[in-house]
Write a protein that holds these residues in place. Structure first.
Motif, short mmCIF file in Angstrom:
data_model
loop_
_atom_site.label_atom_id
_atom_site.label_comp_id
_atom_site.label_asym_id
_atom_site.label_seq_id
_atom_site.Cartn_x
_atom_site.Cartn_y
_atom_site.Cartn_z
N UNK A 260 0.84 -1.20 0.00
CA UNK A 260 0.00 0.00 0.00
C UNK A 260 0.87 1.25 0.00
N UNK A 261 2.02 1.20 0.70
CA UNK A 261 2.92 2.35 0.71
C UNK A 261 3.44 2.65 -0.69
N UNK A 262 3.76 1.60 -1.44
CA UNK A 262 4.24 1.77 -2.81
C UNK A 262 3.17 2.43 -3.68
N UNK A 263 1.93 2.00 -3.50
CA UNK A 263 0.83 2.57 -4.28
C UNK A 263 0.62 4.04 -3.93
N UNK A 264 0.70 4.37 -2.63
CA UNK A 264 0.50 5.77 -2.20
C UNK A 264 1.60 6.66 -2.75
N UNK A 265 2.86 6.20 -2.64
CA UNK A 265 4.00 7.00 -3.13
C UNK A 265 3.90 7.19 -4.64
N UNK A 266 3.52 6.15 -5.34
CA UNK A 266 3.39 6.25 -6.81
C UNK A 266 2.30 7.24 -7.18
N UNK A 267 1.19 7.21 -6.46
CA UNK A 267 0.09 8.14 -6.75
C UNK A 267 0.50 9.59 -6.49
N UNK A 268 1.19 9.83 -5.36
CA UNK A 268 1.63 11.19 -5.03
C UNK A 268 2.64 11.69 -6.06
N UNK A 269 3.56 10.81 -6.47
CA UNK A 269 4.56 11.19 -7.48
C UNK A 269 3.88 11.55 -8.80
N UNK A 270 2.89 10.78 -9.19
CA UNK A 270 2.17 11.06 -10.43
C UNK A 270 1.44 12.39 -10.36
N UNK A 271 0.83 12.69 -9.22
CA UNK A 271 0.12 13.97 -9.06
C UNK A 271 1.09 15.14 -9.11
N UNK A 272 2.25 14.99 -8.44
CA UNK A 272 3.25 16.07 -8.43
C UNK A 272 3.80 16.32 -9.84
N UNK A 273 4.05 15.26 -10.58
CA UNK A 273 4.52 15.42 -11.96
C UNK A 273 3.48 16.13 -12.82
N UNK A 274 2.23 15.78 -12.62
CA UNK A 274 1.15 16.42 -13.37
C UNK A 274 1.07 17.91 -13.05
N UNK A 275 1.18 18.25 -11.76
CA UNK A 275 1.15 19.66 -11.36
C UNK A 275 2.36 20.41 -11.90
#
Length: 276
Positions: free
Chosen positions: A229-244
């Motif tokens: 779950x930690x891997x999924x959360x970190x991946x999601x946050x990274x994707x959002x930051x890249x998008x921003x």
């Protein structure tokens, strides 16, 4: 309930009369005597009419199902392969499957029956409840027991990992290897397409190759990696930051471009000669 209990005293009296009549030599039809003996049943024994004993280990069937779900089905689903109905690892070949899927485990000390919602402190008591109250939900139509596949599926190794170092029995290894090959041929026929062919080879590597006393491969060596779950959360946050970030860069470039165009217009208007 009251009506059911009220008939037992009269039945006991009738049974005592039949027994005493046999003792004193009176002639009583054997059919009547046999009928009352067989029909006499203790109402408090907790079993319903039609209860029958199933000669299949629920615990080992549960272990076999767990192995199938963890070490085989992820690869079957990845290949989008449909198991044939005569495959013994198919859901319908587990006679306890319907009951097992109606277990509700809401807390460490609370197991609840999905049929009647009755609660129990331990799983074993829920199993006993299923045996006595919901035996009609057993899928016994195929006459198969998933626990019979435990030798081929390495159930003992999953239950006790120390058995990996135990002394090998050549006869048992040969028997389990033959069962593995039979399962592979039935569930994944090589002439049933590329997916079946790949799964056939995988099944032999995953289960069959370890059934040897000459130091074969380790059993159950292939297991899908579960993303935490930690891997999924970190991946999601990274994707959002890249998008921003890329959105910000795009807006900045667009703003600079529009600003430079406006500056050019101002300069051009300033260089134009005023009419005399």
């Amino acid at each position: 309930m009251g009506g059911s209990n009220s008939r037992y005293p009269s039945r006991r009296i009738l049974l005592c009369f039949l027994i005493s009549s046999q003792f004193w030599g009176f002639s009583v039809p054997n059919s009547l005597f046999q009928h009352n003996i067989e029909g006499f049943k203790d109402p408090g024994d907790g079993r319903e009419d039609g209860f029958h004993e199933v000669h299949c280990s629920r615990e080992r069937s549960r272990v076999a199902w767990k192995i199938i779900q963890e070490y085989l089905m992820p690869y079957v689903e990845k290949e989008q392969y449909q198991l044939p109905s005569n495959c013994r690892v198919y859901r319908d070949y587990d006679i306890y499957r319907e009951q097992e899927e109606h277990k509700l485990h809401s807390d460490i000390n609370e197991w609840r029956c999905g049929f009647c919602k009755k609660a129990f402190y331990e799983e074993k008591y829920l199993d006993m409840h299923f045996d006595s109250r919901h035996h009609d939900m057993l899928n016994a139509s195929h006459g198969k027991c998933l626990a019979d596949l435990c030798g081929a599926l390495h159930c003992d190794l999953v239950v006790d990992t120390s058995r990996l170092k135990s002394k090998c029995n050549p006869a048992a290894a040969a028997r389990n290897r033959h069962l593995c090959e039979s399962l592979a041929n039935t569930c994944f026929p090589v002439n049933n397409g590329p997916s079946a062919n790949r799964l056939h080879e995988f099944f032999l590597r995953q289960f069959s190759d370890a059934h040897t006393c000459s130091g074969g491969s380790r059993p159950l060596s292939k297991k899908p990696k579960k993303r935490s779950m930690l891997y999924i959360i970190i991946s999601s946050i990274t994707l959002i930051l890249l998008l921003l970030y890329y959105t910000f860069v795009y807006l900045c470039q667009r703003g600079l471009k529009s600003g430079s165009q406006e500056l050019r217009r101002i300069r051009r208007n300033g260089l134009r000669k005023k009419p005399s």
